[in-house]
Design a protein around this motif. Sequence first.
Motif, PDB file in Angstrom:
ATOM      1  N   GLY A   1       1.642   3.431  -4.263  1.00  0.00           N
ATOM      2  CA  GLY A   1       0.793   2.627  -3.393  1.00  0.00           C
ATOM      3  C   GLY A   1      -0.572   3.255  -3.196  1.00  0.00           C
ATOM      4  N   LYS A   2      -1.498   2.419  -2.734  1.00  0.00           N
ATOM      5  CA  LYS A   2      -2.889   2.835  -2.591  1.00  0.00           C
ATOM      6  C   LYS A   2      -3.076   3.922  -1.538  1.00  0.00           C
ATOM      7  CE  LYS A   2      -4.526  -1.812  -3.785  1.00  0.00           C
ATOM      8  NZ  LYS A   2      -5.244  -3.018  -3.289  1.00  0.00           N
ATOM      9  N   THR A   3      -2.215   3.954  -0.526  1.00  0.00           N
ATOM     10  CA  THR A   3      -2.446   4.875   0.593  1.00  0.00           C
ATOM     11  C   THR A   3      -1.783   6.233   0.413  1.00  0.00           C
ATOM     12  OG1 THR A   3      -0.496   4.103   1.815  1.00  0.00           O
ATOM     13  CG2 THR A   3      -2.570   2.921   2.189  1.00  0.00           C
ATOM     14  N   VAL A   4      -0.920   6.383  -0.591  1.00  0.00           N
ATOM     15  CA  VAL A   4      -0.149   7.620  -0.702  1.00  0.00           C
ATOM     16  C   VAL A   4      -1.057   8.824  -0.897  1.00  0.00           C
ATOM     17  CG1 VAL A   4       1.727   8.803  -1.879  1.00  0.00           C
ATOM     18  CG2 VAL A   4       1.778   6.312  -1.660  1.00  0.00           C
ATOM     19  N   ASN A   5      -2.035   8.700  -1.784  1.00  0.00           N
ATOM     20  CA  ASN A   5      -2.945   9.818  -2.037  1.00  0.00           C
ATOM     21  C   ASN A   5      -3.627  10.276  -0.757  1.00  0.00           C
ATOM     22  OD1 ASN A   5      -3.679  11.513  -4.166  1.00  0.00           O
ATOM     23  ND2 ASN A   5      -4.403   9.818  -5.407  1.00  0.00           N
ATOM     24  N   SER A   6      -4.149   9.326   0.014  1.00  0.00           N
ATOM     25  CA  SER A   6      -4.870   9.685   1.235  1.00  0.00           C
ATOM     26  C   SER A   6      -3.923  10.254   2.288  1.00  0.00           C
ATOM     27  CB  SER A   6      -5.618   8.476   1.794  1.00  0.00           C
ATOM     28  OG  SER A   6      -4.723   7.426   2.116  1.00  0.00           O
ATOM     29  N   LEU A   7      -2.698   9.716   2.381  1.00  0.00           N
ATOM     30  CA  LEU A   7      -1.726  10.253   3.332  1.00  0.00           C
ATOM     31  C   LEU A   7      -1.397  11.706   3.008  1.00  0.00           C
ATOM     32  CD1 LEU A   7       0.757   7.244   3.687  1.00  0.00           C
ATOM     33  CD2 LEU A   7      -0.776   8.137   5.450  1.00  0.00           C
TER      34      LEU A   7
ATOM     35  N   GLU B   1      10.012   2.851   4.842  1.00  0.00           N
ATOM     36  CA  GLU B   1       8.624   3.297   4.911  1.00  0.00           C
ATOM     37  C   GLU B   1       8.374   4.070   6.203  1.00  0.00           C
ATOM     38  OE1 GLU B   1       4.248   1.386   5.713  1.00  0.00           O
ATOM     39  OE2 GLU B   1       5.637   0.205   4.493  1.00  0.00           O
TER      40      GLU B   1
ATOM     41  N   ARG C   1       7.064   7.991   6.573  1.00  0.00           N
ATOM     42  CA  ARG C   1       5.911   8.433   7.365  1.00  0.00           C
ATOM     43  C   ARG C   1       6.313   9.552   8.332  1.00  0.00           C
ATOM     44  NH1 ARG C   1       1.313   5.277   7.106  1.00  0.00           N
ATOM     45  NH2 ARG C   1       1.524   3.340   5.917  1.00  0.00           N
TER      46      ARG C   1
ATOM     47  N   ASP D   1       0.817  -1.202   0.000  1.00  0.00           N
ATOM     48  CA  ASP D   1       0.000   0.000   0.000  1.00  0.00           C
ATOM     49  C   ASP D   1       0.857   1.260   0.000  1.00  0.00           C
ATOM     50  OD1 ASP D   1      -2.332  -1.426  -0.042  1.00  0.00           O
ATOM     51  OD2 ASP D   1      -2.628  -1.390   2.126  1.00  0.00           O
ATOM     52  N   LEU D   2       2.088   1.132   0.485  1.00  0.00           N
ATOM     53  CA  LEU D   2       3.041   2.237   0.455  1.00  0.00           C
ATOM     54  C   LEU D   2       4.419   1.664   0.174  1.00  0.00           C
ATOM     55  CD1 LEU D   2       3.915   5.158   0.852  1.00  0.00           C
ATOM     56  CD2 LEU D   2       3.995   4.737   3.318  1.00  0.00           C
TER      57      LEU D   2
ATOM     58  N   GLN E   1      -4.320  14.006   3.820  1.00  0.00           N
ATOM     59  CA  GLN E   1      -4.448  14.242   5.255  1.00  0.00           C
ATOM     60  C   GLN E   1      -3.575  15.393   5.721  1.00  0.00           C
ATOM     61  OE1 GLN E   1      -3.866  10.629   7.521  1.00  0.00           O
ATOM     62  NE2 GLN E   1      -5.181   9.463   6.148  1.00  0.00           N
TER      63      GLN E   1
END
Length: 285
Positions: A99-105, A151, A155, A20-21, A108
Amino acid sequence: MNPEHSYFEVSINPLHSNLDLTILFSGAGNPIPLHKMGPAVHDYFLIHTVFAGTGTFEMRGRSYSCKAGDTFVIFPGELFSYIADLHTPWQYAWVACTGKTVNSLLAQIGVTPEQAVVSGNNPRHIRHYYRHIRACFRQNDLPQLEELEAEGWLRLLLRELARANTTKISAKPIAETDIQRQVGQAIRYLELQYTQSVSIEHLANSLGYHRTYLCKMFKQATGLSPMQYLFNIRMERAKQLLQTAMTIDQVASSVGFNDALYFSKQFHKWSGAAPSVYRKRMWEA
């Protein structure tokens, strides 16, 4: 030496992960005056932080003049370009990820294709995050662990960017009231701690409310008291576990009941069937 940089280094992740990342590579460089990239498109996210000098970044029809402490983010599929200043060319580090979560991270912390620059970081403070990321991919012993470590550093880097972007984040419209937020936190607590002995007094104190006031807010928002809500969580989870080969004792313990007989009585009252009867019906269905 890269001919377009007076200094250039890059570290590449040797793994081809599908997480995901995932960090693809990270580098640092001092471009020569008027060094330019683009117009071009990448298929990954590329985060740059400027440590000295100046330059210009363009994306989505916007032009950003970037200096030390600014971070600009290239989004996959977006046409971009950037160029170092003629007299004071910038020096920067970068990290590419997917990864799938990069956009949402990024969302945020207030970074979007429409607002792709974060300003206000201390460049000396943030530089070491990039150094740690690059260092992760130079060990070559256990690449899976190196990727995990990298990773973690990414973060932490995003956390630092969020601190600089606090004003932009707080300026966004608030989608929920303070009461809704507090009740949401209480619900989250119950959903995660239902296997434990839950104290509503402790929950109320952790949220900064009197027990009576929290219960009143909670019931207004959900129609149930916190204990009724917790009871429903436990019973719904018990229904799922009764479809497995776990014993009734094991199911009871897994949903926060130390006494299997008491659990069976409560489950019967809630569902209309004893756990063993409910299980038999489910297996025969």
